[in-house]
Design a protein around this motif. Structure first.
Motif, PDB file in Angstrom:
ATOM      1  N   THR A 183       0.837  -1.204   0.000  1.00 18.99           N
ATOM      2  CA  THR A 183       0.000   0.000   0.000  1.00 18.99           C
ATOM      3  C   THR A 183       0.867   1.246   0.000  1.00 18.99           C
ATOM      4  O   THR A 183       1.935   1.276   0.616  1.00 18.99           O
ATOM      5  CB  THR A 183      -0.895   0.023   1.256  1.00 18.99           C
ATOM      6  OG1 THR A 183      -1.627  -1.206   1.346  1.00 18.99           O
ATOM      7  CG2 THR A 183      -1.885   1.179   1.215  1.00 18.99           C
ATOM      8  N   ALA A 184       0.389   2.272  -0.700  1.00 19.91           N
ATOM      9  CA  ALA A 184       1.004   3.597  -0.623  1.00 19.91           C
ATOM     10  C   ALA A 184      -0.099   4.611  -0.357  1.00 19.91           C
ATOM     11  O   ALA A 184      -1.224   4.465  -0.845  1.00 19.91           O
ATOM     12  CB  ALA A 184       1.728   3.944  -1.927  1.00 19.91           C
ATOM     13  N   ASP A 185       0.218   5.624   0.436  1.00 20.92           N
ATOM     14  CA  ASP A 185      -0.754   6.716   0.562  1.00 20.92           C
ATOM     15  C   ASP A 185      -0.395   7.804  -0.445  1.00 20.92           C
ATOM     16  O   ASP A 185       0.587   7.693  -1.188  1.00 20.92           O
ATOM     17  CB  ASP A 185      -0.844   7.227   2.004  1.00 20.92           C
ATOM     18  CG  ASP A 185       0.403   7.970   2.476  1.00 20.92           C
ATOM     19  OD1 ASP A 185       1.210   8.418   1.629  1.00 20.92           O
ATOM     20  OD2 ASP A 185       0.575   8.099   3.709  1.00 20.92           O
ATOM     21  N   LYS A 186      -1.175   8.841  -0.481  1.00 20.74           N
ATOM     22  CA  LYS A 186      -1.009   9.856  -1.523  1.00 20.74           C
ATOM     23  C   LYS A 186       0.233  10.724  -1.324  1.00 20.74           C
ATOM     24  O   LYS A 186       0.570  11.528  -2.201  1.00 20.74           O
ATOM     25  CB  LYS A 186      -2.277  10.705  -1.627  1.00 20.74           C
ATOM     26  CG  LYS A 186      -3.449   9.908  -2.190  1.00 20.74           C
ATOM     27  CD  LYS A 186      -4.678  10.769  -2.400  1.00 20.74           C
ATOM     28  CE  LYS A 186      -5.810   9.960  -3.042  1.00 20.74           C
ATOM     29  NZ  LYS A 186      -7.036  10.756  -3.237  1.00 20.74           N
ATOM     30  N   HIS A 187       0.926  10.558  -0.195  1.00 22.26           N
ATOM     31  CA  HIS A 187       2.213  11.221  -0.003  1.00 22.26           C
ATOM     32  C   HIS A 187       3.385  10.294  -0.295  1.00 22.26           C
ATOM     33  O   HIS A 187       4.536  10.692  -0.154  1.00 22.26           O
ATOM     34  CB  HIS A 187       2.323  11.768   1.424  1.00 22.26           C
ATOM     35  CG  HIS A 187       1.549  13.021   1.645  1.00 22.26           C
ATOM     36  ND1 HIS A 187       1.463  13.634   2.870  1.00 22.26           N
ATOM     37  CD2 HIS A 187       0.822  13.790   0.789  1.00 22.26           C
ATOM     38  CE1 HIS A 187       0.716  14.727   2.771  1.00 22.26           C
ATOM     39  NE2 HIS A 187       0.302  14.833   1.514  1.00 22.26           N
ATOM     40  N   GLY A 188       3.080   9.058  -0.683  1.00 23.46           N
ATOM     41  CA  GLY A 188       4.140   8.122  -1.047  1.00 23.46           C
ATOM     42  C   GLY A 188       4.646   7.259   0.081  1.00 23.46           C
ATOM     43  O   GLY A 188       5.571   6.449  -0.116  1.00 23.46           O
ATOM     44  N   ASN A 189       4.092   7.383   1.286  1.00 18.68           N
ATOM     45  CA  ASN A 189       4.462   6.481   2.368  1.00 18.68           C
ATOM     46  C   ASN A 189       3.992   5.070   2.024  1.00 18.68           C
ATOM     47  O   ASN A 189       2.849   4.899   1.577  1.00 18.68           O
ATOM     48  CB  ASN A 189       3.817   6.929   3.680  1.00 18.68           C
ATOM     49  CG  ASN A 189       4.219   8.332   4.080  1.00 18.68           C
ATOM     50  OD1 ASN A 189       5.400   8.606   4.272  1.00 18.68           O
ATOM     51  ND2 ASN A 189       3.238   9.236   4.186  1.00 18.68           N
ATOM     52  N   VAL A 219       2.968  -0.864  -6.054  1.00 11.85           N
ATOM     53  CA  VAL A 219       2.062  -1.197  -4.955  1.00 11.85           C
ATOM     54  C   VAL A 219       0.773  -1.793  -5.508  1.00 11.85           C
ATOM     55  O   VAL A 219       0.507  -1.730  -6.708  1.00 11.85           O
ATOM     56  CB  VAL A 219       1.733   0.044  -4.090  1.00 11.85           C
ATOM     57  CG1 VAL A 219       2.996   0.617  -3.460  1.00 11.85           C
ATOM     58  CG2 VAL A 219       0.996   1.101  -4.912  1.00 11.85           C
ATOM     59  N   GLU A 220      -0.031  -2.329  -4.602  1.00  5.85           N
ATOM     60  CA  GLU A 220      -1.326  -2.874  -5.003  1.00  5.85           C
ATOM     61  C   GLU A 220      -2.424  -1.826  -4.968  1.00  5.85           C
ATOM     62  O   GLU A 220      -3.383  -1.899  -5.735  1.00  5.85           O
ATOM     63  CB  GLU A 220      -1.711  -4.039  -4.083  1.00  5.85           C
ATOM     64  CG  GLU A 220      -0.788  -5.239  -4.205  1.00  5.85           C
ATOM     65  CD  GLU A 220      -1.260  -6.413  -3.371  1.00  5.85           C
ATOM     66  OE1 GLU A 220      -2.488  -6.523  -3.135  1.00  5.85           O
ATOM     67  OE2 GLU A 220      -0.409  -7.225  -2.961  1.00  5.85           O
ATOM     68  N   LYS A 221      -2.290  -0.850  -4.067  1.00  2.02           N
ATOM     69  CA  LYS A 221      -3.368   0.134  -3.947  1.00  2.02           C
ATOM     70  C   LYS A 221      -2.843   1.438  -3.356  1.00  2.02           C
ATOM     71  O   LYS A 221      -1.793   1.478  -2.723  1.00  2.02           O
ATOM     72  CB  LYS A 221      -4.490  -0.420  -3.059  1.00  2.02           C
ATOM     73  CG  LYS A 221      -4.041  -0.768  -1.648  1.00  2.02           C
ATOM     74  CD  LYS A 221      -5.182  -1.367  -0.823  1.00  2.02           C
ATOM     75  CE  LYS A 221      -4.696  -1.743   0.584  1.00  2.02           C
ATOM     76  NZ  LYS A 221      -5.769  -2.336   1.401  1.00  2.02           N
ATOM     77  N   ILE A 222      -3.627   2.509  -3.590  1.00  2.00           N
ATOM     78  CA  ILE A 222      -3.360   3.840  -3.034  1.00  2.00           C
ATOM     79  C   ILE A 222      -4.474   4.179  -2.042  1.00  2.00           C
ATOM     80  O   ILE A 222      -5.655   3.934  -2.317  1.00  2.00           O
ATOM     81  CB  ILE A 222      -3.341   4.910  -4.147  1.00  2.00           C
ATOM     82  CG1 ILE A 222      -2.247   4.594  -5.189  1.00  2.00           C
ATOM     83  CG2 ILE A 222      -3.136   6.297  -3.547  1.00  2.00           C
ATOM     84  CD1 ILE A 222      -0.856   4.883  -4.748  1.00  2.00           C
ATOM     85  N   VAL A 223      -4.084   4.736  -0.890  1.00  2.35           N
ATOM     86  CA  VAL A 223      -5.072   5.156   0.105  1.00  2.35           C
ATOM     87  C   VAL A 223      -4.810   6.615   0.469  1.00  2.35           C
ATOM     88  O   VAL A 223      -3.802   7.218   0.075  1.00  2.35           O
ATOM     89  CB  VAL A 223      -5.012   4.274   1.374  1.00  2.35           C
ATOM     90  CG1 VAL A 223      -5.325   2.830   1.031  1.00  2.35           C
ATOM     91  CG2 VAL A 223      -3.647   4.388   2.050  1.00  2.35           C
ATOM     92  N   GLU A 224      -5.723   7.182   1.231  1.00  4.49           N
ATOM     93  CA  GLU A 224      -5.561   8.558   1.686  1.00  4.49           C
ATOM     94  C   GLU A 224      -4.453   8.653   2.739  1.00  4.49           C
ATOM     95  O   GLU A 224      -4.115   7.671   3.405  1.00  4.49           O
ATOM     96  CB  GLU A 224      -6.869   9.086   2.279  1.00  4.49           C
ATOM     97  CG  GLU A 224      -8.016   9.175   1.288  1.00  4.49           C
ATOM     98  CD  GLU A 224      -7.769  10.200   0.204  1.00  4.49           C
ATOM     99  OE1 GLU A 224      -7.066  11.207   0.486  1.00  4.49           O
ATOM    100  OE2 GLU A 224      -8.253   9.995  -0.931  1.00  4.49           O
ATOM    101  N   VAL A 225      -3.897   9.826   2.886  1.00  6.59           N
ATOM    102  CA  VAL A 225      -2.895  10.070   3.918  1.00  6.59           C
ATOM    103  C   VAL A 225      -3.497   9.777   5.297  1.00  6.59           C
ATOM    104  O   VAL A 225      -4.680  10.076   5.539  1.00  6.59           O
ATOM    105  CB  VAL A 225      -2.393  11.526   3.838  1.00  6.59           C
ATOM    106  CG1 VAL A 225      -1.401  11.829   4.969  1.00  6.59           C
ATOM    107  CG2 VAL A 225      -1.766  11.790   2.481  1.00  6.59           C
ATOM    108  N   ASN A 226      -2.704   9.176   6.171  1.00  6.23           N
ATOM    109  CA  ASN A 226      -3.080   8.782   7.532  1.00  6.23           C
ATOM    110  C   ASN A 226      -3.918   7.504   7.601  1.00  6.23           C
ATOM    111  O   ASN A 226      -4.310   7.089   8.687  1.00  6.23           O
ATOM    112  CB  ASN A 226      -3.817   9.909   8.277  1.00  6.23           C
ATOM    113  CG  ASN A 226      -2.943  11.133   8.487  1.00  6.23           C
ATOM    114  OD1 ASN A 226      -3.360  12.256   8.191  1.00  6.23           O
ATOM    115  ND2 ASN A 226      -1.744  10.943   8.995  1.00  6.23           N
ATOM    116  N   GLN A 227      -4.168   6.876   6.443  1.00  4.54           N
ATOM    117  CA  GLN A 227      -4.862   5.588   6.478  1.00  4.54           C
ATOM    118  C   GLN A 227      -3.895   4.420   6.682  1.00  4.54           C
ATOM    119  O   GLN A 227      -4.319   3.291   6.897  1.00  4.54           O
ATOM    120  CB  GLN A 227      -5.684   5.376   5.202  1.00  4.54           C
ATOM    121  CG  GLN A 227      -6.940   6.250   5.171  1.00  4.54           C
ATOM    122  CD  GLN A 227      -7.886   5.869   4.055  1.00  4.54           C
ATOM    123  OE1 GLN A 227      -7.650   4.909   3.323  1.00  4.54           O
ATOM    124  NE2 GLN A 227      -8.969   6.616   3.907  1.00  4.54           N
TER     125      GLN A 227
END
Length: 519
Positions: A183-189, A219-227
């Motif tokens: 997983t990656a969030d929208k900031h790239g973490n 990655v398999e998916k993108i999520v929102e920051v802090n998720q």
């Protein structure tokens, strides 16, 4: 902030001559869709060419043309630097045939180099590899004549640093980092909750960024920051330049043989707890006998590392005996606790208790905190030195062996007495050699050395070689024939199959425990 791009756009970021470091172990961590796009671009345009591929572990699954096989088109990859190549037979053959340059260095040292490069240094100093084929006084880790003639020297001998000798390991300038996460969030973490191994992604990313390079993560998916829980972030977004979202996440390989779609095992990642009864008992054969005999070397409370190949069967036998809790079982990949898996599930552990970062895990080994290391028995000479890297004209790998064997307090090697085509059976409590192997394993002198027995003995370590027909212990006297299996003729089936003279103790060798050979 990391940009979300396609795999095709990622492939266009790779330039001729780039040095690519990839976080991979077998097929765990392999960013397949990015590599597919790189290969497709080369076949279409002839670029990128002359790339160097660097991996701490090997990339591949021993059989199918995947992973680094995709870099082996003429002129595409010209240099390979890793600790293990036999996992990709096509790559091993290219190196053997002098088609591309190849270096082999200790697995743990790669991660030490990544960390050092990440903090602005040029390489890492280590005692691992002294006296082996990786020592520049021998081959310097160079695998063929092409590398000897044209390749740079990656290892330097340091004869005296504060009164001790070391090797100084270096790498070419890393400018592309490829990795895979869940997983990656929208900031790239990024987080790696579906990965069964922590493959040192942060240290690799830091090394690439320290060299001014770019890091690309599939990655398999993108999520929102802090998720993503902050403690689950394996690489912060400040180190990630580009994110590629997989178009076929079901095809992502968990390890050598399991994909998300076919056979994915949540008990390898801590997502589920499996009933260990699912692990089928082994039949009574030579492997089971050797595993049982190896277990007799264990002491309660031991922390034990299990190497690739035959050693992976020992946890199965321990589980069958109801003795899994007698010791703490670990793998060199950073899995601690649970039961290490068999065969091509190697590197994963059932019901793993802790997943240590691959690179950090090697501090356990190098710091001398491993009670026992279990290794496959490849080729041994009259001094007890071992060769794991070059066998019968084929290049294999050193992997974590150089680190682990140097510092283990108790070294246990298990394997058949001869190699290739050997056939045995256990019958009426005896060992029967149906057909002898084509190659002798106990030879006069190893051509390439990956373990120096004398250095280990100086540390007070115990060294034992366990085969289906006998037990040999290396001590200050030399190679001592300590035990013989029932049914074995000492002269024709041991002494005649050994190229050097074994030491026979007073009164002769003991009989191996008859219980080992019973159902």
């Amino acid at each position: 902030m990391a940009q979300i791009i396609t795999s095709k756009e990622a492939a266009n970021l790779i330039n001729d001559g780039d040095v690519i470091v990839t976080g991979v172990d077998g097929l765990t961590g392999w960013p397949q869709e990015i590599v597919d796009a790189i290969e497709e671009r080369f076949l279409r345009e002839g670029h990128p060419k002359n790339i160097t591929s660097i991996r701490a572990s090997g990339g591949g699954n021993f059989t199918s043309p995947t992973a680094e096989s995709q870099y082996l088109h003429e002129g595409m990859m010209t240099k390979s630097i890793s600790s293990f190549v036999s996992v990709c037979p096509d790559l091993a053959k290219k190196i053997t045939d002098n088609k591309i340059m190849g270096w082999m260095l200790p697995l743990g040292v790669f991660y030490q180099m990544y960390r050092e490069i990440g903090r602005g240094m040029n390489g890492a100093m280590s005692k691992v590899g002294l006296g082996t084929f990786m020592d520049p006084r021998n081959d310097g880790g160079k695998l063929n004549q092409l590398t000897i003639d044209k390749g740079e020297d990656l290892v330097k001998y340091v004869p005296d640093f504060m009164g001790e000798e070391y090797l100084y390991y270096t790498l070419p300038k890393l400018n592309i980092g490829l990795m895979r996460a869940t997983t990656a969030d929208k900031h790239g973490n990024i987080s790696c909750e579906k990965e069964p191994i922590n493959i040192g992604l942060l240290s690799q990313a830091q090394a690439v960024k320290a060299n001014g390079g770019i890091v690309i993560c599939q990655v398999e998916k993108i999520v929102e920051v802090n998720q993503i829980h902050p403690r689950m972030v394996k690489v912060p977004g400040i180190y990630i330049d580009y994110i590629v979202v997989a178009e076929k996440p079901d095809e992502i390989m968990q390890n050598w043989i399991r994909s998300n779609k076919d056979g994915y095992n949540p008990a390898f990642t801590g997502e589920a707890i499996a009933e260990l009864e699912e692990i089928k008992p082994m039949p009574l054969n030579d492997v089971k006998v050797m595993c049982r005999r190896a277990i007799k070397e264990f002491k309660p409370g031991y922390v034990i590392n299990f190497g690739i190949g035959m050693p992976t069967s020992i946890p199965n036998v321990l589980n069958e005996m109801g003795q899994s809790d007698m010791v703490t079982m670990i793998t060199e990949t950073g899995c601690i606790g649970g039961v290490p898996a068999l065969g091509k599930d190697f590197g994963c552990s059932w019901n793993v208790e802790a997943l240590c970062d691959h690179g950090d895990h090697f501090s356990l080994f190098d710091g001398g905190n491993l009670d026992a290391g279990i290794f496959g028995l490849s080729e041994v000479d009259e001094k007890g030195n071992v060769n794991t890297s070059h066998l019968n004209g084929k290049i294999g790998g050193v992997g974590g062996f150089a680190n682990i064997s140097l510092s283990s307090k108790h070294l246990i090697f298990i394997g058949t007495f001869t190699a290739v085509g050997i056939e045995t059976k256990i019958e009426n409590g005896k060992v029967i050699i149906v057909k002898e192997g084509k190659f002798k394993k106990f030879i006069k002198k190893c051509d390439k050395t990956t373990f120096v027995a004398e250095e280990s003995l100086k540390k007070g370590n115990d060294i034992v070689f366990i085969t289906e027909r006998c037990v040999i212990r290396r001590d200050k006297r030399g190679m001592v024939l300590e035990e013989v299996a029932p049914g074995i003729d000492i002269q024709t089936q041991i002494l005649d199959q050994c190229e050097f003279k074994l030491i026979i103790p007073d009164g002769g060798p003991k009989l191996m425990d008859p219980e080992l050979f019973k159902e």
